[in-house]
Design a protein around this motif. Structure first.
Motif, PDB file in Angstrom:
ATOM      1  N   GLU A 187       0.859  -1.176   0.000  1.00 31.84           N
ATOM      2  CA  GLU A 187       0.000   0.000   0.000  1.00 31.84           C
ATOM      3  C   GLU A 187       0.898   1.229   0.000  1.00 31.84           C
ATOM      4  OE1 GLU A 187      -3.182   0.113   2.843  1.00 31.84           O
ATOM      5  OE2 GLU A 187      -3.237  -2.085   2.997  1.00 31.84           O
ATOM      6  N   ASP A 188       0.621   2.155  -0.920  1.00 39.45           N
ATOM      7  CA  ASP A 188       1.447   3.353  -1.047  1.00 39.45           C
ATOM      8  C   ASP A 188       0.866   4.563  -0.331  1.00 39.45           C
ATOM      9  OD1 ASP A 188       3.579   2.284  -2.498  1.00 39.45           O
ATOM     10  OD2 ASP A 188       2.477   2.438  -4.377  1.00 39.45           O
ATOM     11  N   ASN A 245       3.022   1.285   3.548  1.00 40.11           N
ATOM     12  CA  ASN A 245       3.481   0.245   4.473  1.00 40.11           C
ATOM     13  C   ASN A 245       4.791  -0.396   4.038  1.00 40.11           C
ATOM     14  OD1 ASN A 245       2.544  -1.134   2.256  1.00 40.11           O
ATOM     15  ND2 ASN A 245       1.127  -2.473   3.378  1.00 40.11           N
ATOM     16  N   VAL A 246       5.609   0.345   3.273  1.00 40.65           N
ATOM     17  CA  VAL A 246       6.904  -0.145   2.817  1.00 40.65           C
ATOM     18  C   VAL A 246       8.001   0.777   3.325  1.00 40.65           C
ATOM     19  CG1 VAL A 246       8.362  -0.570   0.802  1.00 40.65           C
ATOM     20  CG2 VAL A 246       5.967  -1.264   0.769  1.00 40.65           C
ATOM     21  N   LEU A 247       9.027   0.188   3.948  1.00 40.23           N
ATOM     22  CA  LEU A 247      10.201   0.918   4.393  1.00 40.23           C
ATOM     23  C   LEU A 247      11.435   0.331   3.725  1.00 40.23           C
ATOM     24  CD1 LEU A 247       8.165   0.496   7.073  1.00 40.23           C
ATOM     25  CD2 LEU A 247       9.884   1.984   8.099  1.00 40.23           C
ATOM     26  N   ARG A 254      10.959   5.549   5.434  1.00 39.45           N
ATOM     27  CA  ARG A 254      10.123   5.744   4.255  1.00 39.45           C
ATOM     28  C   ARG A 254      10.800   6.711   3.294  1.00 39.45           C
ATOM     29  NH1 ARG A 254       6.621   4.306   8.257  1.00 39.45           N
ATOM     30  NH2 ARG A 254       5.009   2.830   7.609  1.00 39.45           N
ATOM     31  N   ARG A 295       5.127  -7.267  12.255  1.00 35.92           N
ATOM     32  CA  ARG A 295       3.715  -7.380  12.625  1.00 35.92           C
ATOM     33  C   ARG A 295       3.535  -6.877  14.052  1.00 35.92           C
ATOM     34  NH1 ARG A 295       3.020 -13.470  12.262  1.00 35.92           N
ATOM     35  NH2 ARG A 295       5.112 -13.337  13.140  1.00 35.92           N
ATOM     36  N   MET A 314       5.402   2.633  12.431  1.00 33.14           N
ATOM     37  CA  MET A 314       4.384   1.841  11.751  1.00 33.14           C
ATOM     38  C   MET A 314       3.373   2.716  11.013  1.00 33.14           C
ATOM     39  SD  MET A 314       5.288  -1.293  12.471  1.00 33.14           S
ATOM     40  CE  MET A 314       3.870  -2.354  12.152  1.00 33.14           C
ATOM     41  N   GLN A 315       3.257   4.000  11.358  1.00 32.47           N
ATOM     42  CA  GLN A 315       2.346   4.934  10.686  1.00 32.47           C
ATOM     43  C   GLN A 315       0.907   4.413  10.653  1.00 32.47           C
ATOM     44  OE1 GLN A 315       2.509   8.036   8.913  1.00 32.47           O
ATOM     45  NE2 GLN A 315       4.389   8.381  10.053  1.00 32.47           N
ATOM     46  N   TYR A 352      -0.182   1.349  10.529  1.00 34.97           N
ATOM     47  CA  TYR A 352      -0.381   0.025   9.935  1.00 34.97           C
ATOM     48  C   TYR A 352      -0.086  -1.056  10.973  1.00 34.97           C
ATOM     49  CZ  TYR A 352      -0.515   2.202   5.319  1.00 34.97           C
ATOM     50  OH  TYR A 352      -0.848   2.957   4.228  1.00 34.97           O
ATOM     51  N   VAL A 403       3.941  -4.004   8.335  1.00 30.09           N
ATOM     52  CA  VAL A 403       4.750  -3.311   7.335  1.00 30.09           C
ATOM     53  C   VAL A 403       5.903  -4.218   6.937  1.00 30.09           C
ATOM     54  CG1 VAL A 403       4.191  -1.037   8.299  1.00 30.09           C
ATOM     55  CG2 VAL A 403       6.310  -2.183   8.986  1.00 30.09           C
ATOM     56  N   ASN A 458      10.083  -4.081   5.885  1.00 27.53           N
ATOM     57  CA  ASN A 458      11.312  -3.293   5.885  1.00 27.53           C
ATOM     58  C   ASN A 458      12.325  -4.021   5.008  1.00 27.53           C
ATOM     59  OD1 ASN A 458      13.332  -1.418   6.536  1.00 27.53           O
ATOM     60  ND2 ASN A 458      14.032  -2.674   8.254  1.00 27.53           N
TER      61      ASN A 458
END
Length: 685
Positions: A74-75, A88-90, A95, A122, A130-131, A133, A136, A138
């Motif tokens: 998810e962007d 949800n991507v690091l 980010r 998780r 985690m923003q 979420y 995520v 990493n």
């Protein structure tokens, strides 16, 4: 527009189907290697090394992340501000420097051989933002010297009377120790999978046919952009920089023709945009890290919508809706991450942002100007937020996260109407993650969420295809939600997963269709509502039943919502919320053939919108996507994707007046969307 030859499309479609059928015949072939399971690193973290993805022969880091069982990239929603608006991507624990330089974009320009490991986090981990979420990823990269180029060309080929298009992208990235830099040149396309021809039928309340017309529609567009990136050490810390400039266009055409009837509408939009972003991080001392982030985005656009009609030989007046706008956002955000011990960490910080949208619109009918509420406005928002959160692991199988965000914003509107309001919100969050046994996790989240307003809703708008004009609304306030969520996740076999999530939203100030004086309508707050949600995500490896390298997937979210309609006073669902949209999929990796293939089926999809003067929406059935990817060599990847959809219906139930809600007419458009093929050729060197 004259019909175009579809020979090329049919040829590519035939080749894709033959390739997929050939791939489907391959279950009896054994894979070369046994799948490698992910490593449980404890504290809710699963670690995937490159060996786990070897059978898929990934070219990019995105290829790898997309194959993590039960995870979907998810962007973010792109809403204003940074907190809660990103994905949800690091990468290496952080980010990207800009919201628009999405996590998927960064991974797509990162070669698979640069990935050291991927961590599926998780419920939280030390030093990880985690923003909001629950889960995520990493992606941790190797620190090595390298240079690489990635070139992609993707034709989009449609059957029938439609525009074939080609997207292309070139990426260069270099790394030398702690420094990396690169450039991306992109020429993208924009299209719709609902383009096609069909029949429109208008009936009265008794069901008698009033009008039957042939329908043709097309949507297309694209964008050209250049992006530069740099990252490296600076003043004892690390700086990440990005900048982008781009131009875009979008066009939509609709024609309805019948016996002595011609109705046509066209929408043309073009704009330019840009952004700069910077992130500076520094370890101040062991266990204490600072991060400062600056983002500035800007853009301008012009659009024109024109509607014409001729019924029974009589031409109606031309409707024309024109708009120009200028927008911008500036964000400054800073935070401190404090790790007191392996079991206790804190994060605190603040964010300030300024957002602006200035719109100048004009609506004419037969050349005569028609005034609309808020057709010339400037909307500005100044917002500040402070936040703090803590992550505590009282036991090895239990993680607790608690946080609080305090937000204050002032929204000013000037132009046709002057207004100003200041809003204050407290947004607490509690997340508990319990791992009672290996590969099993339970998560409970309680949180107050506050939505971001869409500045476009403050201004007037039009949908001339349906002869609909909307006024602006100066009294909008954000939706506020109290969210309670319970999730159960169980992983099994090597890469199987079943995840079930129950969620309840208590919503205040629901944003939906609202009646205005003078027969107009707008987007506004219509009262309180609720949303109940059940989500199921299932991935089952099929090796044990003889389907070597195969995988079955099922995911769906069932939504049930309630709100009081401001026009009728009756309980109804919230507009635009899909009640259900299941996706059933199967895919297979055939390592010996260097081939992957897959198919996805959506049995039913659609939604409904409830406006003061009409109820409208769409329904679709049996959406099928077939794909196959062949890798003749490590540096090459060729992917063909075929999209099939033969049952798409839009509908409008239009009322004679708002008091009696007597049906004036019902119009349905049965569209046969055009089959299309994408053929992506990627070369890495």
């Amino acid at each position: 527009m004259p019909p175009r030859s579809s020979t090329r499309t049919v040829l590519f479609a035939s080749v894709a189907v033959v390739g997929l059928l050939a791939a489907a015949a391959g279950p009896a072939l054994a894979q070369e290697a046994t799948p490698v399971a992910a490593t449980d690193a404890g504290q809710g973290v699963l670690v995937f090394t490159p060996d786990f993805f070897a059978a898929q022969q990934p070219n990019t880091a995105l290829d790898m992340v997309e194959r993590i069982p039960g995870f979907s990239v998810e962007d973010g929603d792109g809403s204003r501000g940074f907190e809660g608006a990103v994905g949800n991507v690091l990468v290496n624990g952080a980010r990207p420097a800009s919201k628009n330089d999405s996590g998927s974009a960064v991974l797509n320009r990162t070669l698979a051989r640069q990935v050291e490991r991927i961590e599926l986090i998780r419920g939280g981990a030390p030093g990880i933002d985690m923003q909001g979420y629950a889960v995520v990823v990493n992606v941790v990269l190797r620190d090595e010297a390298s240079r690489q180029h990635v070139l992609e060309v993707t034709p989009f080929l449609f059957e029938g009377e439609a525009r074939d298009m080609v997207a292309a992208r070139y990426q260069f990235t270099a790394r030398n120790g702690e420094r990396s830099w690169g450039v991306t040149l992109s020429d993208g396309v924009s299209t719709s999978d609902a383009n096609g021809a069909g029949v429109s039928t208008r009936r009265n309340a008794a069901g008698a046919v009033l009008r039957r017309e042939a329908v043709w529609n097309d949507e297309y567009g694209g964008g050209t952009s250049v992006r530069g990136n740099y990252a490296g050490p600076l003043l004892g810390g690390r700086i990440d920089l990005t900048a982008r400039l781009g131009v875009n266009d979008y066009h939509e055409e609709t024609r309805l023709t019948g016996d002595d009837v011609l109705r046509a509408s066209r929408f043309d939009w073009e704009g330019d945009s840009g952004e700069i972003g910077a992130v500076y991080t520094r370890d101040l001392r062991p266990g204490l890290t600072s991060e400062t982030r600056f983002i500035h985005e800007f853009g301008t656009s012009e659009s024109v919508a024109i509607g014409t009609s001729r019924v029974a030989g009589v031409a109606g007046p031309e409707q024309r809706f024109a708009a120009t706008d200028e927008s911008g956002e500036t964000i400054l955000r800073s935070l401190l991450q404090i790790e007191r011990s392996p079991t206790l960490s804190y994060e605190t910080g603040a964010e300030v942002a300024y957002n602006m949208l200035e719109v100048d619109q004009a609506f004419t009918v037969g050349g005569v100007a028609v005034p609309l509420p808020s057709d010339q406005i400037k909307v500005e928002e100044t917002r500040g937020e402070v936040f703090a959160r803590a992550t505590w692991r009282p036991r090895t199988d239990l993680t607790l996260e608690g946080g609080l965000r305090l937000e204050a914003s002032t929204i000013r509107q000037s132009g046709d109407a002057d207004a100003e309001k200041t809003l204050y919100y407290a947004k607490p969050r509690v997340l508990a993650t319990w791992t009672p046994m290996a590969r099993t996790q339970v998560r409970l989240r309680l949180e107050r969420e506050v939505g971001q307003l869409d500045f476009d809703d403050f201004a007037a708008s039009a949908e001339l295809e349906d002869d609909t004009v909307f006024g602006g609304n100066v009294d909008l306030e954000p939706e506020q939600r109290w969210v309670a969520e319970l999730a159960l996740e169980r992983r099994f076999l090597e890469d199987g997963i079943v995840a079930i999530t129950l969620r309840r939203d208590e919503i205040r100030d629901v944003i939906d269709g609202l009646p205005l004086d003078g027969g107009l309508s707008a987007v506004g707050n219509i009262g309180d509502g609720t949303l109940d949600q059940l989500t199921v995500n299932l991935v089952v490896p099929l090796d044990r039943i003889g389907f070597s390298g195969g995988q079955f997937g099922f995911r769906n979210t069932w939504n049930h919502s309630e709100v009081t309609d401001p026009t009728t006073g009756e309980i109804r669902p919230i507009s635009g919320l899909r009640r259900s949209q299941a996706v059933i999929s199967v895919q297979q990796d055939i390592e010996r053939w260097r081939l992957q293939w897959g198919a996805a089926w959506i049995p039913l999809l659609g939604n409904t919108s409830y406006d003061p003067d009409q109820t409208s929406g769409f329904r679709g059935r049996d959406y099928v996507e077939l794909w196959a990817e062949y890798k003749p060599a490590a540096a090459w990847a060729i992917r063909a994707q075929l999209n099939l959809w033969d049952d798409f219906v839009t509908f409008r139930e239009v009322y004679a007046d708002r008091t009696s809600r007597r049906i004036d007419f019902v119009e349905t458009r049965e569209i046969d969307p055009r089959t299309f093929v994408q053929v992506r050729v990627r070369r890495t060197f």
